[in-house]
Design an enzyme around this catalytic site. Sequence first.
Site, PDB file in Angstrom:
ATOM      1  CG  ASP A  90     -83.564 -92.833 -14.496  1.00 44.57           C
ATOM      2  OD1 ASP A  90     -83.723 -93.620 -15.807  1.00 44.57           O
ATOM      3  OD2 ASP A  90     -83.272 -94.180 -13.938  1.00 44.57           O
ATOM      4  CE1 TYR A  91     -78.681 -87.846 -10.876  1.00 38.40           C
ATOM      5  CE2 TYR A  91     -78.423 -90.690 -11.270  1.00 38.40           C
ATOM      6  CZ  TYR A  91     -78.081 -89.602 -10.302  1.00 38.40           C
ATOM      7  OH  TYR A  91     -78.417 -89.823  -8.917  1.00 38.40           O
TER       8      TYR A  91
END
Length: 429
Positions: A192-193
Amino acid sequence: MSTSNQFLLRLQRNRKGDRMWHNDALPEFGVLSGLKVVHASSSLAGPLGPTIFSEYGADVVWIENADAPDYTRTLHNIQPESERRNQRAMGIRLRSPEGRQLVLDLIKDADVFIESSKGGQFDRLDLSDETLWEVNPKLVIAHISGYGQTGVEDYVKRGGFDATAQAFSGYMWENTNGGATPPYAVGPYVADYITALWTGLAVLAAVRKADETGVGDSLDIAQFELMMRASIFSVDYFTFHKEFPKTGEKSMIAGWGGFPCKDGRILYCCFTGAGVLKKCCDLFGLEYGSELFPAGVSLYNITTESGQAFEKAVVDWLSERTVDEAERACLDAGLPVSKVNSWEDVENNEHVKARGTITEWETVKGTKLRAVGPLPKFKKHPARVWRPAPSFGENNEEIMHELGYTDEQIQEYYDKGVINKDFDLKLSR
Protein backbone atom coordinates in the site's frame (compact mmCIF):
# COMPACT_ATOMS: atom_id res chain seq x y z
CA MET A 1 5.48 29.47 -22.51
CA SER A 2 7.65 27.19 -20.36
CA THR A 3 6.11 24.51 -18.16
CA SER A 4 7.37 26.21 -15.01
CA ASN A 5 5.77 29.52 -16.03
CA GLN A 6 2.45 27.80 -16.81
CA PHE A 7 2.55 26.09 -13.42
CA LEU A 8 3.19 29.42 -11.67
CA LEU A 9 0.31 31.08 -13.52
CA ARG A 10 -2.02 28.27 -12.48
CA LEU A 11 -0.97 28.58 -8.85
CA GLN A 12 -1.45 32.35 -8.94
CA ARG A 13 -4.90 31.95 -10.45
CA ASN A 14 -5.88 29.42 -7.81
CA ARG A 15 -4.62 31.61 -4.99
CA LYS A 16 -6.70 34.53 -6.23
CA GLY A 17 -9.81 32.41 -5.94
CA ASP A 18 -10.57 32.50 -9.68
CA ARG A 19 -11.63 28.86 -9.63
CA MET A 20 -14.91 27.53 -8.36
CA TRP A 21 -14.50 25.43 -5.21
CA HIS A 22 -11.84 26.75 -2.91
CA ASN A 23 -11.14 26.21 0.78
CA ASP A 24 -10.94 29.70 2.25
CA ALA A 25 -9.62 28.25 5.53
CA LEU A 26 -6.64 26.66 3.80
CA PRO A 27 -3.48 28.60 4.65
CA GLU A 28 -1.07 29.24 1.80
CA PHE A 29 2.00 27.07 2.34
CA GLY A 30 4.08 24.37 0.76
CA VAL A 31 5.38 23.41 -2.68
CA LEU A 32 1.92 22.33 -3.94
CA SER A 33 -0.02 25.41 -2.88
CA GLY A 34 -2.69 25.94 -5.53
CA LEU A 35 -2.97 22.29 -6.63
CA LYS A 36 -6.55 20.98 -6.42
CA VAL A 37 -7.05 17.27 -5.83
CA VAL A 38 -10.19 15.14 -5.63
CA HIS A 39 -9.99 11.50 -4.62
CA ALA A 40 -12.57 8.75 -4.22
CA SER A 41 -10.46 6.14 -2.51
CA SER A 42 -10.39 4.06 0.64
CA SER A 43 -8.05 1.99 2.79
CA LEU A 44 -4.43 3.18 2.35
CA ALA A 45 -2.95 2.85 -1.15
CA GLY A 46 -5.37 5.43 -2.57
CA PRO A 47 -5.76 8.07 0.17
CA LEU A 48 -2.14 8.32 1.29
CA GLY A 49 -0.94 10.08 -1.88
CA PRO A 50 -3.56 12.85 -1.60
CA THR A 51 -2.72 13.18 2.09
CA ILE A 52 0.92 13.84 1.21
CA PHE A 53 -0.21 16.37 -1.42
CA SER A 54 -2.30 18.11 1.27
CA GLU A 55 0.72 18.23 3.59
CA TYR A 56 2.56 20.04 0.80
CA GLY A 57 -0.23 22.65 0.57
CA ALA A 58 -2.69 21.20 -1.97
CA ASP A 59 -6.45 21.68 -1.59
CA VAL A 60 -7.82 18.12 -1.24
CA VAL A 61 -11.42 16.85 -1.25
CA TRP A 62 -12.09 13.24 -0.26
CA ILE A 63 -15.24 11.52 -1.60
CA GLU A 64 -16.66 8.61 0.38
CA ASN A 65 -19.57 6.37 -0.52
CA ALA A 66 -22.72 7.83 1.06
CA ASP A 67 -23.98 4.32 1.87
CA ALA A 68 -20.74 2.85 3.25
CA PRO A 69 -17.98 5.10 4.61
CA ASP A 70 -14.35 4.06 4.34
CA TYR A 71 -14.08 0.83 6.32
CA THR A 72 -10.82 1.98 7.93
CA ARG A 73 -12.94 4.28 10.10
CA THR A 74 -13.97 1.13 12.00
CA LEU A 75 -10.51 -0.42 12.42
CA HIS A 76 -8.91 -1.24 15.77
CA ASN A 77 -6.35 1.52 15.25
CA ILE A 78 -6.70 5.19 14.30
CA GLN A 79 -4.96 5.03 10.92
CA PRO A 80 -7.39 7.44 9.17
CA GLU A 81 -6.65 10.22 11.67
CA SER A 82 -3.09 10.35 10.34
CA GLU A 83 -3.60 9.24 6.73
CA ARG A 84 -6.54 11.59 5.96
CA ARG A 85 -5.37 14.75 7.73
CA ASN A 86 -5.53 18.16 6.02
CA GLN A 87 -8.50 17.09 3.85
CA ARG A 88 -12.16 17.93 3.50
CA ALA A 89 -14.71 15.13 3.09
CA MET A 90 -17.98 14.56 1.25
CA GLY A 91 -20.28 11.56 1.45
CA ILE A 92 -21.75 11.09 -2.06
CA ARG A 93 -23.86 8.30 -3.55
CA LEU A 94 -21.93 7.85 -6.79
CA ARG A 95 -24.54 5.54 -8.34
CA SER A 96 -27.18 8.28 -8.36
CA PRO A 97 -27.42 10.74 -11.29
CA GLU A 98 -27.17 13.66 -8.87
CA GLY A 99 -24.12 12.15 -7.17
CA ARG A 100 -22.45 11.61 -10.53
CA GLN A 101 -23.09 15.26 -11.39
CA LEU A 102 -21.59 16.35 -8.07
CA VAL A 103 -18.41 14.50 -8.96
CA LEU A 104 -18.32 16.17 -12.38
CA ASP A 105 -18.82 19.56 -10.73
CA LEU A 106 -15.79 18.90 -8.52
CA ILE A 107 -13.73 17.51 -11.39
CA LYS A 108 -14.37 20.57 -13.54
CA ASP A 109 -12.26 22.61 -11.16
CA ALA A 110 -9.62 20.04 -10.17
CA ASP A 111 -6.10 19.27 -11.36
CA VAL A 112 -6.04 15.65 -10.19
CA PHE A 113 -8.57 12.88 -9.62
CA ILE A 114 -7.55 9.63 -7.89
CA GLU A 115 -9.75 6.61 -7.31
CA SER A 116 -9.13 3.13 -5.92
CA SER A 117 -11.52 0.32 -6.78
CA LYS A 118 -11.75 -2.81 -8.90
CA GLY A 119 -10.72 -2.33 -12.52
CA GLY A 120 -13.38 -0.63 -14.66
CA GLN A 121 -15.51 0.50 -11.71
CA PHE A 122 -15.67 4.13 -12.78
CA ASP A 123 -16.52 3.16 -16.35
CA ARG A 124 -19.49 1.28 -14.88
CA LEU A 125 -20.45 4.42 -12.94
CA ASP A 126 -20.48 6.36 -16.24
CA LEU A 127 -17.47 8.32 -15.03
CA SER A 128 -14.97 7.11 -17.59
CA ASP A 129 -11.77 8.99 -18.44
CA GLU A 130 -13.39 10.35 -21.59
CA THR A 131 -16.40 11.61 -19.59
CA LEU A 132 -14.15 13.36 -17.10
CA TRP A 133 -12.03 14.90 -19.87
CA GLU A 134 -15.15 16.29 -21.53
CA VAL A 135 -15.58 18.35 -18.38
CA ASN A 136 -11.87 19.04 -17.78
CA PRO A 137 -9.38 18.21 -20.59
CA LYS A 138 -6.35 18.96 -18.37
CA LEU A 139 -7.39 16.58 -15.60
CA VAL A 140 -4.81 14.02 -14.46
CA ILE A 141 -6.60 10.79 -13.53
CA ALA A 142 -5.13 7.92 -11.50
CA HIS A 143 -6.86 4.55 -11.22
CA ILE A 144 -5.45 2.37 -8.43
CA SER A 145 -6.47 -1.29 -8.36
CA GLY A 146 -5.04 -4.67 -7.51
CA TYR A 147 -4.70 -5.92 -11.09
CA GLY A 148 -5.11 -2.91 -13.39
CA GLN A 149 -7.74 -1.64 -15.82
CA THR A 150 -6.83 -3.88 -18.78
CA GLY A 151 -5.77 -7.47 -19.38
CA VAL A 152 -7.68 -10.69 -18.65
CA GLU A 153 -11.16 -9.72 -17.49
CA ASP A 154 -11.22 -12.24 -14.64
CA TYR A 155 -8.17 -10.56 -13.10
CA VAL A 156 -9.30 -6.99 -13.78
CA LYS A 157 -12.50 -7.61 -11.82
CA ARG A 158 -10.71 -9.08 -8.79
CA GLY A 159 -10.51 -7.18 -5.53
CA GLY A 160 -7.04 -6.44 -4.27
CA PHE A 161 -5.33 -5.69 -0.99
CA ASP A 162 -1.77 -5.20 0.18
CA ALA A 163 -1.19 -8.91 0.86
CA THR A 164 -2.76 -10.14 -2.39
CA ALA A 165 -0.50 -7.76 -4.33
CA GLN A 166 2.52 -9.21 -2.54
CA ALA A 167 1.29 -12.77 -3.15
CA PHE A 168 0.40 -12.41 -6.84
CA SER A 169 3.46 -10.37 -7.81
CA GLY A 170 6.12 -12.85 -6.68
CA TYR A 171 7.28 -10.46 -3.96
CA MET A 172 5.97 -12.75 -1.22
CA TRP A 173 7.66 -15.75 -2.86
CA GLU A 174 11.03 -14.40 -1.68
CA ASN A 175 9.92 -14.09 1.94
CA THR A 176 10.26 -17.44 3.63
CA ASN A 177 12.86 -18.65 6.10
CA GLY A 178 14.64 -21.18 3.90
CA GLY A 179 11.47 -23.23 3.59
CA ALA A 180 11.02 -23.37 7.37
CA THR A 181 7.96 -21.12 7.16
CA PRO A 182 5.36 -20.49 4.46
CA PRO A 183 5.82 -17.30 2.38
CA TYR A 184 4.65 -14.30 4.39
CA ALA A 185 3.51 -10.74 3.69
CA VAL A 186 5.95 -8.04 4.66
CA GLY A 187 4.20 -5.62 6.95
CA PRO A 188 2.82 -3.33 7.85
CA TYR A 189 1.26 -2.71 4.43
CA VAL A 190 4.39 -2.33 2.32
CA ALA A 191 2.46 -2.74 -0.95
CA ASP A 192 0.00 0.00 0.00
CA TYR A 193 2.76 2.45 0.89
CA ILE A 194 4.79 1.64 -2.23
CA THR A 195 1.68 2.09 -4.38
CA ALA A 196 0.78 5.41 -2.78
CA LEU A 197 4.28 6.86 -3.13
CA TRP A 198 4.74 5.65 -6.72
CA THR A 199 1.30 7.03 -7.60
CA GLY A 200 2.20 10.40 -6.12
CA LEU A 201 5.38 10.54 -8.20
CA ALA A 202 3.56 9.59 -11.41
CA VAL A 203 0.68 12.00 -10.78
CA LEU A 204 2.97 14.98 -10.31
CA ALA A 205 4.90 14.04 -13.46
CA ALA A 206 1.59 13.95 -15.34
CA VAL A 207 0.55 17.32 -13.88
CA ARG A 208 3.77 18.82 -15.19
CA LYS A 209 3.04 17.46 -18.69
CA ALA A 210 -0.58 18.67 -18.51
CA ASP A 211 0.69 22.17 -17.70
CA GLU A 212 2.97 21.98 -20.73
CA THR A 213 0.45 20.55 -23.22
CA GLY A 214 -2.98 21.45 -21.84
CA VAL A 215 -3.91 17.76 -22.04
CA GLY A 216 -4.38 15.47 -19.06
CA ASP A 217 -3.43 11.82 -18.78
CA SER A 218 -4.80 8.67 -17.16
CA LEU A 219 -2.62 6.40 -15.04
CA ASP A 220 -3.42 2.68 -14.81
CA ILE A 221 -1.81 1.65 -11.52
CA ALA A 222 -1.82 -2.07 -10.72
CA GLN A 223 -0.51 -2.85 -7.26
CA PHE A 224 0.92 -6.20 -8.27
CA GLU A 225 3.05 -4.60 -11.00
CA LEU A 226 4.60 -2.12 -8.60
CA MET A 227 5.49 -4.98 -6.25
CA MET A 228 7.12 -6.82 -9.15
CA ARG A 229 9.14 -3.68 -9.85
CA ALA A 230 10.06 -3.37 -6.18
CA SER A 231 11.84 -6.74 -6.11
CA ILE A 232 15.58 -6.86 -6.85
CA PHE A 233 15.27 -10.55 -7.78
CA SER A 234 12.80 -10.27 -10.67
CA VAL A 235 15.42 -9.19 -13.22
CA ASP A 236 17.56 -12.30 -12.56
CA TYR A 237 14.60 -14.61 -12.95
CA PHE A 238 13.09 -13.00 -16.04
CA THR A 239 16.50 -12.81 -17.74
CA PHE A 240 18.18 -16.07 -16.70
CA HIS A 241 15.38 -17.97 -14.89
CA LYS A 242 17.68 -17.88 -11.90
CA GLU A 243 16.20 -18.26 -8.41
CA PHE A 244 18.11 -17.32 -5.29
CA PRO A 245 17.93 -19.29 -2.03
CA LYS A 246 15.04 -18.20 0.14
CA THR A 247 16.66 -16.71 3.22
CA GLY A 248 13.72 -14.86 4.76
CA GLU A 249 14.91 -12.25 7.23
CA LYS A 250 18.49 -13.52 6.86
CA SER A 251 20.75 -12.42 4.06
CA MET A 252 23.13 -14.33 1.83
CA ILE A 253 25.73 -11.78 2.97
CA ALA A 254 27.52 -12.86 6.13
CA GLY A 255 27.23 -10.27 8.87
CA TRP A 256 24.09 -8.76 7.38
CA GLY A 257 20.92 -9.08 9.44
CA GLY A 258 19.60 -9.01 12.98
CA PHE A 259 21.75 -10.64 15.65
CA PRO A 260 20.83 -11.25 19.32
CA CYS A 261 22.95 -9.64 22.01
CA LYS A 262 23.55 -10.72 25.62
CA ASP A 263 20.39 -8.97 26.86
CA GLY A 264 18.18 -10.53 24.17
CA ARG A 265 17.85 -7.30 22.19
CA ILE A 266 18.67 -7.35 18.48
CA LEU A 267 21.42 -5.41 16.73
CA TYR A 268 20.94 -5.09 12.99
CA CYS A 269 24.27 -5.17 11.17
CA CYS A 270 25.07 -4.25 7.56
CA PHE A 271 28.64 -5.46 7.16
CA THR A 272 29.55 -5.04 3.51
CA GLY A 273 32.18 -3.04 1.65
CA ALA A 274 35.97 -3.51 1.76
CA GLY A 275 36.53 -0.70 4.24
CA VAL A 276 33.77 -1.92 6.54
CA LEU A 277 35.04 -5.49 6.52
CA LYS A 278 38.55 -4.36 7.50
CA LYS A 279 37.08 -2.48 10.48
CA CYS A 280 35.01 -5.55 11.37
CA CYS A 281 38.07 -7.78 11.38
CA ASP A 282 39.92 -5.32 13.59
CA LEU A 283 36.99 -5.14 16.04
CA PHE A 284 36.24 -8.88 16.13
CA GLY A 285 39.88 -9.99 16.29
CA LEU A 286 40.07 -11.55 12.82
CA GLU A 287 43.15 -11.58 10.59
CA TYR A 288 42.33 -9.15 7.79
CA GLY A 289 44.33 -9.89 4.63
CA SER A 290 44.63 -13.59 5.44
CA GLU A 291 43.57 -16.39 3.10
CA LEU A 292 40.30 -16.73 5.01
CA PHE A 293 39.62 -12.98 5.11
CA PRO A 294 41.42 -11.57 2.04
CA ALA A 295 41.91 -7.81 1.69
CA GLY A 296 39.83 -5.84 -0.80
CA VAL A 297 36.82 -8.18 -0.68
CA SER A 298 33.49 -6.34 -0.43
CA LEU A 299 31.41 -9.11 1.15
CA TYR A 300 31.58 -12.64 2.49
CA ASN A 301 28.94 -14.98 1.07
CA ILE A 302 27.21 -16.89 3.85
CA THR A 303 27.64 -20.19 1.98
CA THR A 304 31.45 -19.96 1.86
CA GLU A 305 34.01 -20.93 4.50
CA SER A 306 34.95 -17.26 4.91
CA GLY A 307 31.31 -16.27 5.31
CA GLN A 308 30.55 -18.91 7.90
CA ALA A 309 33.67 -18.03 9.90
CA PHE A 310 32.85 -14.33 9.75
CA GLU A 311 29.22 -14.90 10.74
CA LYS A 312 30.32 -17.00 13.75
CA ALA A 313 32.71 -14.27 14.85
CA VAL A 314 29.89 -11.68 14.71
CA VAL A 315 27.51 -13.94 16.66
CA ASP A 316 30.12 -14.75 19.34
CA TRP A 317 31.20 -11.13 19.78
CA LEU A 318 27.62 -9.83 20.12
CA SER A 319 26.61 -12.59 22.55
CA GLU A 320 29.07 -11.16 25.10
CA ARG A 321 27.65 -7.62 25.04
CA THR A 322 24.33 -5.87 25.61
CA VAL A 323 22.77 -4.26 22.57
CA ASP A 324 23.71 -0.77 23.78
CA GLU A 325 27.30 -1.80 24.43
CA ALA A 326 27.59 -3.52 21.08
CA GLU A 327 25.97 -0.67 19.16
CA ARG A 328 28.26 1.91 20.75
CA ALA A 329 31.41 -0.13 20.06
CA CYS A 330 30.40 -0.75 16.44
CA LEU A 331 29.52 2.88 15.83
CA ASP A 332 32.79 4.03 17.40
CA ALA A 333 34.56 1.68 14.98
CA GLY A 334 32.70 3.23 12.04
CA LEU A 335 30.40 0.27 11.36
CA PRO A 336 26.82 0.66 10.02
CA VAL A 337 24.55 -0.84 12.69
CA SER A 338 21.43 0.00 14.64
CA LYS A 339 19.65 -1.71 17.44
CA VAL A 340 16.10 -2.71 16.55
CA ASN A 341 14.19 0.02 18.33
CA SER A 342 10.81 -0.37 19.96
CA TRP A 343 8.32 2.46 19.53
CA GLU A 344 9.26 3.55 23.05
CA ASP A 345 12.92 3.70 21.99
CA VAL A 346 12.01 5.76 18.92
CA GLU A 347 9.81 8.19 20.85
CA ASN A 348 12.52 8.87 23.42
CA ASN A 349 15.44 9.00 21.00
CA GLU A 350 17.32 12.29 21.18
CA HIS A 351 17.81 12.46 17.41
CA VAL A 352 14.10 11.92 16.69
CA LYS A 353 13.32 14.68 19.20
CA ALA A 354 15.93 17.04 17.74
CA ARG A 355 14.50 16.64 14.23
CA GLY A 356 10.90 17.14 15.38
CA THR A 357 9.81 14.00 13.56
CA ILE A 358 6.75 13.46 15.76
CA THR A 359 4.09 16.16 15.60
CA GLU A 360 0.88 16.78 17.54
CA TRP A 361 -2.59 18.00 16.57
CA GLU A 362 -6.23 17.63 17.64
CA THR A 363 -8.95 15.50 16.04
CA VAL A 364 -12.34 16.98 15.10
CA LYS A 365 -13.49 15.79 18.52
CA GLY A 366 -10.67 17.60 20.30
CA THR A 367 -8.60 14.53 21.16
CA LYS A 368 -4.87 15.11 20.97
CA LEU A 369 -2.95 12.96 18.50
CA ARG A 370 0.77 12.40 18.08
CA ALA A 371 2.20 10.87 14.90
CA VAL A 372 4.95 11.23 12.34
CA GLY A 373 4.73 14.65 10.73
CA PRO A 374 4.95 15.55 7.03
CA LEU A 375 8.06 14.31 5.25
CA PRO A 376 10.56 15.02 3.82
CA LYS A 377 11.55 18.37 5.32
CA PHE A 378 11.59 21.34 2.92
CA LYS A 379 13.88 24.22 3.78
CA LYS A 380 12.04 27.02 1.93
CA HIS A 381 8.47 25.72 1.68
CA PRO A 382 7.85 23.45 4.69
CA ALA A 383 4.96 21.04 4.76
CA ARG A 384 2.57 21.06 7.71
CA VAL A 385 -0.44 19.53 9.41
CA TRP A 386 -2.99 22.32 9.52
CA ARG A 387 -6.25 20.48 10.15
CA PRO A 388 -7.37 17.03 11.38
CA ALA A 389 -8.89 14.25 9.32
CA PRO A 390 -12.52 15.07 8.55
CA SER A 391 -15.51 13.22 9.92
CA PHE A 392 -17.72 11.44 7.40
CA GLY A 393 -19.42 13.98 5.12
CA GLU A 394 -18.22 16.82 7.33
CA ASN A 395 -17.83 19.30 4.48
CA ASN A 396 -20.84 18.46 2.31
CA GLU A 397 -22.61 21.80 2.70
CA GLU A 398 -19.44 23.88 2.65
CA ILE A 399 -18.20 22.46 -0.65
CA MET A 400 -21.63 22.36 -2.29
CA HIS A 401 -22.08 26.05 -1.47
CA GLU A 402 -18.74 26.67 -3.20
CA LEU A 403 -20.10 24.78 -6.21
CA GLY A 404 -23.16 27.03 -6.31
CA TYR A 405 -25.79 24.77 -4.72
CA THR A 406 -28.46 26.42 -2.56
CA ASP A 407 -29.51 25.40 0.94
CA GLU A 408 -32.74 24.01 -0.50
CA GLN A 409 -30.89 21.86 -3.04
CA ILE A 410 -28.51 20.60 -0.38
CA GLN A 411 -31.39 19.60 1.91
CA GLU A 412 -33.10 17.88 -1.01
CA TYR A 413 -29.94 15.87 -1.65
CA TYR A 414 -29.86 14.81 1.99
CA ASP A 415 -33.54 13.80 1.84
CA LYS A 416 -32.92 11.72 -1.31
CA GLY A 417 -29.78 10.10 0.07
CA VAL A 418 -27.53 11.60 -2.61
CA ILE A 419 -25.26 12.89 0.14
CA ASN A 420 -24.80 11.71 3.70
CA LYS A 421 -22.88 12.52 6.85
CA ASP A 422 -22.48 11.46 10.48
CA PHE A 423 -22.88 7.80 9.56
CA ASP A 424 -23.55 5.50 12.53
CA LEU A 425 -20.18 3.77 12.52
CA LYS A 426 -19.76 0.80 14.82
CA LEU A 427 -16.16 1.22 15.86
CA SER A 428 -14.22 -1.84 16.91
CA ARG A 429 -11.60 0.13 18.82
